[in-house]
Structures are given as C-alpha cells and as structure tokens.
Design an enzyme around this catalytic site. Sequence first.
Site, PDB file in Angstrom:
ATOM      1  N   ASN A  23      -6.274   5.844   1.965  1.00  0.00           N
ATOM      2  CA  ASN A  23      -7.631   5.943   1.407  1.00  0.00           C
ATOM      3  C   ASN A  23      -7.648   6.571   0.022  1.00  0.00           C
ATOM      4  OD1 ASN A  23      -8.489   4.697   3.696  1.00  0.00           O
ATOM      5  ND2 ASN A  23      -9.212   6.559   4.699  1.00  0.00           N
ATOM      6  N   ARG A 121     -21.502  -0.306   8.902  1.00  0.00           N
ATOM      7  CA  ARG A 121     -20.931  -0.105   7.558  1.00  0.00           C
ATOM      8  C   ARG A 121     -21.832  -0.690   6.460  1.00  0.00           C
ATOM      9  NH1 ARG A 121     -15.556   0.857   8.351  1.00  0.00           N
ATOM     10  NH2 ARG A 121     -15.631   2.120   6.459  1.00  0.00           N
ATOM     11  N   ASP A 306     -11.774  10.275  10.830  1.00  0.00           N
ATOM     12  CA  ASP A 306     -10.571   9.446  11.014  1.00  0.00           C
ATOM     13  C   ASP A 306      -9.580  10.081  11.981  1.00  0.00           C
ATOM     14  OD1 ASP A 306     -10.370   8.161   7.597  1.00  0.00           O
ATOM     15  OD2 ASP A 306     -11.679   7.705   9.283  1.00  0.00           O
ATOM     16  N   ARG A 398      -2.707  -1.906   9.322  1.00  0.00           N
ATOM     17  CA  ARG A 398      -3.573  -1.748   8.143  1.00  0.00           C
ATOM     18  C   ARG A 398      -3.390  -0.372   7.517  1.00  0.00           C
ATOM     19  NH1 ARG A 398      -8.721  -1.390   9.355  1.00  0.00           N
ATOM     20  NH2 ARG A 398      -8.900  -1.086   7.126  1.00  0.00           N
TER      21      ARG A 398
END
Length: 432
Positions: A23, A121, A306, A398
Amino acid sequence: MGTYIVRGGRKIEGEFHVRGSKNGTLPVLAACLLAEDEVVVENLPLIRDVLQTLDILQEVGCRVERRGRTVTIDSRYLSTVEIGSEMVKRMRSSILFLGALLCREKRAKLAYPGGCAIGRRPIDMHLTAFEKMGAVISAEDGMLDCSAEKVTGCHIYLPFPSVGTTENILLLAVKAEGVTVIHNAAREPEIVTLARFLRACGAEIYGEGTSSILIEGVCRLHGAYFTIPADRIEGGTFLCAAAMTGGELALRGLEREQMGAVLETLRMTGCRFFWEDSDLLWMKPPRRLVSDFTIVTGPFPAFPTDMQPLVMSLLTLAKGSCMISETVFEARFSQGEALCRMGADIRIFGENACIRGVEKLRGAEVCAKDLRGGAALLCAAMAAEGESVVHGSQYVERGYEKIEDAFSFLGGDIKLREERNFYAEEKIEKTE
Ligand code: EPZ
C-alpha cells in the site's frame, strides 16, 4: 489461481526480512506519472497488484524497465489519459491514477471501480474533493470522465480520514495553482511514504502523518530515486503466524513507529517484543495465548483494519474471549465462517465479532474470499492439526510475495498447487 496445501502443527520461526509495502508502492507508482524525468523505485514487493500497476503504466505509454525489485519509469511518453475497465476491474487501487492524470493532463478517463469482498468501496470523497479543486466529472457507461480547465488549491475537509482520498488529493494538489490544505487527512504511514516520494520529486508538502496536510502547488516535478519502506501488514501477518504456532520470530526492516497498535494488541495476548538495532524486532510468544479484551479497528494510529482478519485468526487459539469491532469496512469478516469450519468459536453480529478461544484448530478445506482473509486462513492452517486445503491463492498473491515460500523458509509445511480450472467460470473479482 491455485490452492495451498498446508500440513499444520509446525512452528513458524526464525528471521525474516519483510518485503516492500504494497500500500506504500501503489500510490508511488501512480505518482510516477507526474515526474518529468526518469524515476527509479527500489524494494518493490513482487506481488500481483504491483505488477499489474506496472502493466497499467506501460499501457498508458510509460517506459517501464524492471530488474528484480527495482523499476525505472519514464512517463514522458504518456500516450493516453484513459484506463479501461478490465484493468480497473483487476486493480481497484488504480483509482489513484485519477488524481495523477488529472494533475498532469487536466483530463482522465477511468472505469468506475466497483465494490469488492470487503465492502462497497465508494469514491464519493475523491470526486467531491476533485470537483472542489476545479474538476468537471461525468459518469457514463461505467466510465468516469474528468477534466479541468484549471486546478486550484483550496481547503478540503474530509468527513472520514480516507487513505485513498488523501492520496488522490495529494496527487492532484502538488501542481495545483495555490495552496491546498487537507483537513481530517489520513495519517497512515503510506501517506507519509507518498509525501516523501513527491517531495523527492520537488513537491512542497507539509504535515503528512498528521490530520492536516498543506500542499503548495509547484510548476514542475523532476525525477527521483526512492526506496519503498517495509510492509507493516506483511510483518504483522508473520507475527500472528509465529504466535499461533508457538514460534520465536525476528523481523528485519519494520519501522518502529508504524507498529504501535499491532504490537500493543499482541502484547495483551502474552507475546513479548524487543527491538534490536533500529529495525530488528524480536517476538517471543507465550506458551498459551490469552485474550480478554476488545479490539476496535480504525484509522491510523488505531488498530489497522488490514490486521483484523489476522488477529481474528490468532484469537481463535487464545484462552478467553475477545470482541472485535470492525469500524472501517462493512463486510470484512469473510474469514470467520472458514475459521469456524476449522473448529474456531466465532459469532458475528454485524460489525462485531466475538471470538472464544479453543484448545486447537483442525485442518479443513476452505476458500479465501479476500486478500487479508486468505492470509488469515493460512495462519490458521499452519497452527491447525492435520492438513488444510486453502483455495483462492489469487487473492493472497495480490498482497503477499510467494507467501508459501516465506512460510516454508520459516519452518511451515505448505505447497501451492496451481489450478487453472478451479475458478475457470469465475469472472475477475473486484479487488480491494
Ligand atoms: C486503503 O484502501 C488500503 N488499500 C486498504 O488496504 C486499507 O484497508 C484502507 O486504505 C484503510 O486503511 C490501498 O492502499 C491500496 P479508505 P482505501 O479510503 O483507500 C470509505 C489491503 O488489504 N470511503 O481509507 O480504499 C470506504 O468505503 C487493503 O491492503 C467512502 O465512503 O480505504 C471505507 O469504508 C484493503 N468514500 C472507508 O472509507 C470514499 O470516497 C475507508 O476507506 C472513500 C472511502
């Protein structure tokens, strides 16, 4: 796309160098569009989201040369301001290209990124901020079409300290006319990383890491050399796996000030930590993890959302009971059902989950539904008795670079079985 085969019961232990932050990398790569010279970025994590973001940069015309974890990007050859739906479908975080393209070309066309496994989102905060700075935005056929005669700095008050919105405003404001102040800005370390990168390219940014960030627009951004910091969530993931399996772990590369809430929570389960040098963190788990507290996720410096799936996994084995309140995303307990199939005692009520510790987990066949939930299932499989089969490696890949190799290196018994047909009929899932 594949399936992890895990034989549990072995300790995850030893020393591991944490890779670059997912991120932290994604906004920096988007920001490379703003530099008018070559940019060199080092310590990239070689994960799907990063490799796909490099594909997007290439597909819009940038010259991209990657050697291992170092990439050289030259965006002087940009050939389009449109990013098609397939890419955005694969890469939700490509929303950050909106601010970068609008800043550089005063135009951007991007497929509207939809929701995903952890929530809707929406991007309303991004669009509201852009319109306030002079953008005209229309949405048709699932595409966002943005243009601006002029981008002008102003005061922006965020209703929520959104990470992506703060990043997108930074990307748009660095070359705006005048001064932009973001009030109630996100304070995540990834904001600091992006600000440091933009400053290395010549931007004037003050206050990153606090709730108020001031950006003074400049005419030009030049190239830079930049190193991505370690991934605090990958580090937290391995700490949870080690604690659940009774392993002592040393992690190199983490930044102390980024780990406060996570280490404090793990201390409450009985784990002991000490720092050697500035970036070597040692963890020693207790003989039996304990829990009798509440965790509330929130914007930094609160406990990071997270890490919520990973700590839920750890708490399934902690003596006592614990409540987790997930306040950031509305659907982030997907791992709960699968953990129960492995013998966990978890009850979910809306945004709250109550976990009562059990003596042991048992191997089972389960499916990952999102990135951090998938990693949580792998941690549980490492600690469980017997064999587990965890489908859905495409989610985990990912955000974690060959996690099966990392866990094997640390003592785990895990194999990745590549499968093409398990999700053959599945459309590409929206990704968070
Ligand atoms: C970033 O997502 C991270 N992703 C997420 O990590 C992380 O969980 C999240 O920040 C929070 O820390 C990347 O950096 C690529 P937000 P982002 O905008 O920017 C709502 C992972 O596992 N919201 O802070 O999308 C939103 O729905 C991923 O690595 C609006 O309502 O997070 C959410 O409920 C998952 N309108 C909340 O704010 C908006 O316009 C926080 O979202 C924008 C956001």
